[in-house]
Every structure is written in structure tokens, then in C-alpha cells.
Write a protein that holds these residues in place. Structure first.
Motif, PDB file in Angstrom:
ATOM      1  N   UNK A   1      47.307   2.562 -51.999  1.00 10.04           N
ATOM      2  CA  UNK A   1      45.936   2.037 -52.043  1.00 10.04           C
ATOM      3  C   UNK A   1      45.958   0.543 -51.748  1.00 10.04           C
ATOM      4  N   UNK A   2      45.097   0.101 -50.836  1.00  8.13           N
ATOM      5  CA  UNK A   2      45.052  -1.314 -50.485  1.00  8.13           C
ATOM      6  C   UNK A   2      44.419  -2.132 -51.605  1.00  8.13           C
ATOM      7  N   UNK A   3      44.946  -3.334 -51.868  1.00  4.51           N
ATOM      8  CA  UNK A   3      44.336  -4.182 -52.895  1.00  4.51           C
ATOM      9  C   UNK A   3      42.996  -4.718 -52.423  1.00  4.51           C
ATOM     10  N   UNK A   4      42.207  -5.207 -53.379  1.00  6.36           N
ATOM     11  CA  UNK A   4      40.929  -5.823 -53.021  1.00  6.36           C
ATOM     12  C   UNK A   4      41.184  -7.073 -52.198  1.00  6.36           C
ATOM     13  N   UNK A   5      40.332  -7.347 -51.210  1.00  4.71           N
ATOM     14  CA  UNK A   5      40.547  -8.541 -50.387  1.00  4.71           C
ATOM     15  C   UNK A   5      40.236  -9.817 -51.156  1.00  4.71           C
ATOM     16  N   UNK A   6      40.839 -10.888 -50.723  1.00  7.62           N
ATOM     17  CA  UNK A   6      40.453 -12.200 -51.221  1.00  7.62           C
ATOM     18  C   UNK A   6      39.085 -12.534 -50.644  1.00  7.62           C
ATOM     19  N   UNK A   7      38.204 -13.090 -51.462  1.00  9.09           N
ATOM     20  CA  UNK A   7      36.828 -13.346 -51.042  1.00  9.09           C
ATOM     21  C   UNK A   7      36.530 -14.837 -51.167  1.00  9.09           C
ATOM     22  N   UNK A   8      36.023 -15.414 -50.074  1.00  5.23           N
ATOM     23  CA  UNK A   8      35.606 -16.817 -50.059  1.00  5.23           C
ATOM     24  C   UNK A   8      34.114 -16.862 -49.744  1.00  5.23           C
ATOM     25  N   UNK A   9      33.384 -17.750 -50.417  1.00  2.00           N
ATOM     26  CA  UNK A   9      31.925 -17.752 -50.300  1.00  2.00           C
ATOM     27  C   UNK A   9      31.355 -18.961 -49.580  1.00  2.00           C
ATOM     28  N   UNK A  10      32.214 -19.745 -48.978  1.00  2.00           N
ATOM     29  CA  UNK A  10      31.759 -20.852 -48.146  1.00  2.00           C
ATOM     30  C   UNK A  10      32.932 -21.328 -47.302  1.00  2.00           C
ATOM     31  N   UNK A  11      32.623 -22.079 -46.252  1.00  2.00           N
ATOM     32  CA  UNK A  11      33.686 -22.639 -45.423  1.00  2.00           C
ATOM     33  C   UNK A  11      34.541 -23.615 -46.222  1.00  2.00           C
ATOM     34  N   UNK A  12      33.937 -24.291 -47.204  1.00  2.00           N
ATOM     35  CA  UNK A  12      34.693 -25.237 -48.015  1.00  2.00           C
ATOM     36  C   UNK A  12      35.759 -24.540 -48.865  1.00  2.00           C
ATOM     37  N   UNK A  13      35.528 -23.258 -49.195  1.00  2.00           N
ATOM     38  CA  UNK A  13      36.493 -22.511 -50.004  1.00  2.00           C
ATOM     39  C   UNK A  13      37.667 -21.976 -49.185  1.00  2.00           C
ATOM     40  N   UNK A  14      37.511 -21.918 -47.867  1.00  2.00           N
ATOM     41  CA  UNK A  14      38.548 -21.325 -47.019  1.00  2.00           C
ATOM     42  C   UNK A  14      39.813 -22.176 -47.095  1.00  2.00           C
ATOM     43  N   UNK A  15      40.956 -21.574 -47.460  1.00  2.00           N
ATOM     44  CA  UNK A  15      42.195 -22.339 -47.592  1.00  2.00           C
ATOM     45  C   UNK A  15      42.837 -22.605 -46.231  1.00  2.00           C
ATOM     46  N   UNK A  16      43.743 -23.581 -46.168  1.00  2.00           N
ATOM     47  CA  UNK A  16      44.414 -23.873 -44.898  1.00  2.00           C
ATOM     48  C   UNK A  16      45.215 -22.700 -44.341  1.00  2.00           C
ATOM     49  N   UNK A  17      45.680 -21.804 -45.222  1.00  2.00           N
ATOM     50  CA  UNK A  17      46.497 -20.679 -44.762  1.00  2.00           C
ATOM     51  C   UNK A  17      45.679 -19.406 -44.527  1.00  2.00           C
ATOM     52  N   UNK A  18      44.357 -19.553 -44.313  1.00  2.00           N
ATOM     53  CA  UNK A  18      43.531 -18.383 -43.967  1.00  2.00           C
ATOM     54  C   UNK A  18      44.074 -17.719 -42.697  1.00  2.00           C
TER      55      UNK A  18
END
Length: 323
Positions: A1-18
Motif C-alpha cells: 500500500x502506498x503511503x499518503x503523499x506529502x502535502x504542501x499548501x502554498x509555493x512558500x511551503x515547497x521545499x528545495x528538494x521537491x
């Protein structure tokens, strides 16, 4: 079963390693069979090329900003879409706020500022009818041209049909609002569901007919008024019961102006009343109608329950034969 995805709610939350990412973009309302085919292809491309399987969706729906009068009623919230995305192998989801500033980005501005600079996109997988950018000036062909400039590939996934019907969120809304929940389940690849809180009713059922769980949901697309065979799940601990659900105005008790969603469980509750439930709509039994009194309604509910139990017996028998 695949794990739940990581969720980001704005561009500011997006990490450098996206990124580097394989990405799909869209509203994904309902996450139906056509969406799932796109999501599975994103996962395949990500595995083939060593990328992160990713999805970009929007909140609110872009139509609510650029054309509110034409904005569709929604079958799911952006957060509700993330779990089925994870089922198909999506590792991370950006729920991007959509406002007037985003709406006015040209296709190239959107690609350069969002997809390339923030999401480090290397591959994009899209549906056949994808449009983006100011006044929807961008499409798959435009993305292909921009991909050659910015260093990503673009792939288009063909339309999906089920039993001759084109799968789309619009088609699903039409089926659900017509009460054709069994046909909708084929397009969804699962039953249509409503999530929400269990709220206090007027107490009439427990005193005069049968006890029910009353659902308060924020979902905008409701099945047509009527009685349905359903399955009810406790969202906090996973308990599940076969059930019958009435969507309607309770005409026997005065025809309330608001629509109520009342579920009668066909198995013992065995524990505390759930606080949050999911109701899965499996099959339509009948129209809602007015009865001369509470006793007549109770007798009809018990007949509906009998039909529902027969439905579950048939499904169980068919499942055994299919194994």
C-alpha cells in the motif's frame, strides 16, 4: 500500500528538494478513472527517470475566481483528493492557492515561475483537455514548446471511456445528481462518498421510526433525493456497517426546507456513536415519498432494509464466485 503523499499548501511551503519532479496538473475533482490513469502514468514516468511523482492542484477551483457563475459544484475538497492520489503512487501534492494574480499569469510565466523555478519539473503528464494560463491560452501543444525551451518533456494521456461513456467530472456530477450512483461508481472505480460530522437530528427517528445517524457534509454534489443502499464507515477507527440512507426533506414530518442525510445501520453499533463518518452510495432503492404517519414510514424503512440486506447477500455471493 502506498503511503499518503506529502502535502504542501502554498509555493512558500515547497521545499528545495521537491524536484526533480514528474508532474501532473489539474483540479482532479472526484479523482475518477481518467484522473487515475494520468496519475498512474506519472508514477511510471517518475520510476523510469528517477523523478518524484507529483501533482499540482488548486484551491479554490479556478472557475470560482475567473467565472464564478460557471463554477461547478465540487465532489471533493483538495485535501480529500490527496489520499486517492497516494493510492496511485503520487508522492507529493501541491495545493496551490488560486487568486487573481495567478489567473493573470501567461502560460510562459506560469511555467517559468511555478513549474520550473519552484517545482523543478522534468516531465509533465496531462489529460487531453488541459488548459492553463491567462484566458486559458495554454494547452498541451504550448507546454511542448515551452518544454523544449525549459528542459522538460510533455505527455498527453488520451480520454477514457467506460461502457461507451466519456469519463469526466461533469459526467460524474450528472450521474450522481440523477441518483445513478451505481453507474457513477464505474466511472470513479469506487463508490461515491460523502464525508462529514454526525450531528443531532430532531429525535423523531429514535422515538417513532428507527434510529439514524445524521450526516452534515460540506460536499457540494449530493445524490438525488431518494433512498439508497449504502456502507457507512467510522472515519476515526475504521468500523463499517451495511446501511440504508435517505437523502431528502423528510416529508412525513413536515417537509423540511433543508436536505437531510439520514443513515440507518443494518448491523449493531457496538460501541460509541461515531463522530465522523463516510457514507458510500452503492445502489438507489426508491424515491423519497410522504407517508400517512410515522408507523407507515417505519414499515417502509424496514422493507428498504430488507432490500439492502438482499443486495449485500448478492454482492457477497458474487464476490465468492469471482475469487
Amino acid at each position: 500500500m502506498n503511503p499518503s503523499p506529502r502535502v504542501y499548501r502554498s509555493l512558500d511551503e515547497v521545499p528545495p528538494d521537491f524536484g526533480p519532479s514528474a508532474l501532473t496538473i489539474g483540479n482532479f475533482d472526484g479523482v475518477h478513472a481518467a484522473h487515475r490513469r494520468i496519475l498512474r502514468r506519472v508514477k511510471e514516468v517518475a520510476v523510469e527517470r528517477g523523478l518524484q511523482a507529483s501533482a499540482l492542484t488548486f484551491d479554490p477551483h479556478p472557475s470560482k475566481v475567473v467565472a464564478p457563475a460557471r463554477a461547478p459544484r465540487l465532489m471533493s475538497s483538495p485535501e480529500q483528493r490527496c489520499a486517492p492520489m497516494g493510492e496511485e503512487g503520487i508522492q507529493q501534492v501541491l495545493i496551490m492557492p488560486f487568486d487573481g494574480e495567478v489567473a493573470h499569469l501567461t502560460p510562459e510565466q506560469f511555467v517559468e515561475r511555478v513549474l520550473v523555478r519552484k517545482l523543478d519539473v522534468r516531465a509533465i503528464v496531462l489529460g487531453h483537455d488541459f488548459r492553463f494560463g491567462y484566458k486559458q491560452a495554454g494547452n498541451v501543444r504550448v507546454l511542448e514548446e515551452l518544454g523544449r525551451k525549459y528542459g522538460f518533456t510533455t505527455e498527453e494521456v488520451n480520454a477514457v471511456t467506460v461502457r461507451g461513456r466519456l469519463v469526466s467530472s461533469t459526467a460524474l456530477r450528472q450521474l450522481i445528481e440523477a441518483g445513478r450512483v451505481a453507474q457513477a461508481a464505474r466511472l470513479l472505480e469506487r463508490p461515491y462518498t460523502l464525508d462529514g460530522e454526525v450531528v443531532a437530528g430532531r429525535g423523531v427517528g429514535s422515538r417513532q421510526t428507527v434510529p439514524t445517524l445524521n450526516l452534515a457534509t460540506r460536499t457540494e454534489v449530493l445524490p438525488a433525493i431518494g433512498v439508497y443502499v449504502t456502507r457507512t464507515r467510522d472515519l476515526e477507527n475504521g468500523r463499517a456497517w451495511p446501511s440504508v440512507t435517505n437523502v431528502g426533506h423528510r416529508p412525513t414530518f413536515g417537509d423540511a426546507p433543508e436536505i437531510s442525510i439520514e443513515t440507518f445501520l443494518l448491523a449493531p453499533l457496538e460501541g460509541e456513536t461515531p463522530r465522523r463518518i463516510r457514507v458510500e452510495f452503492l445502489w438507489r432503492v426508491r424515491d423519497e415519498r410522504q407517508f400517512p404517519d410515522a408507523q407507515a414510514l417505519k414499515e417502509q424503512i424496514l422493507r428498504d432494509a430488507g432490500r439492502a440486506q438482499a443486495y449485500f447477500r448478492r454482492v457477497k455471493k458474487w464476490t465468492r464466485r469471482s475469487v
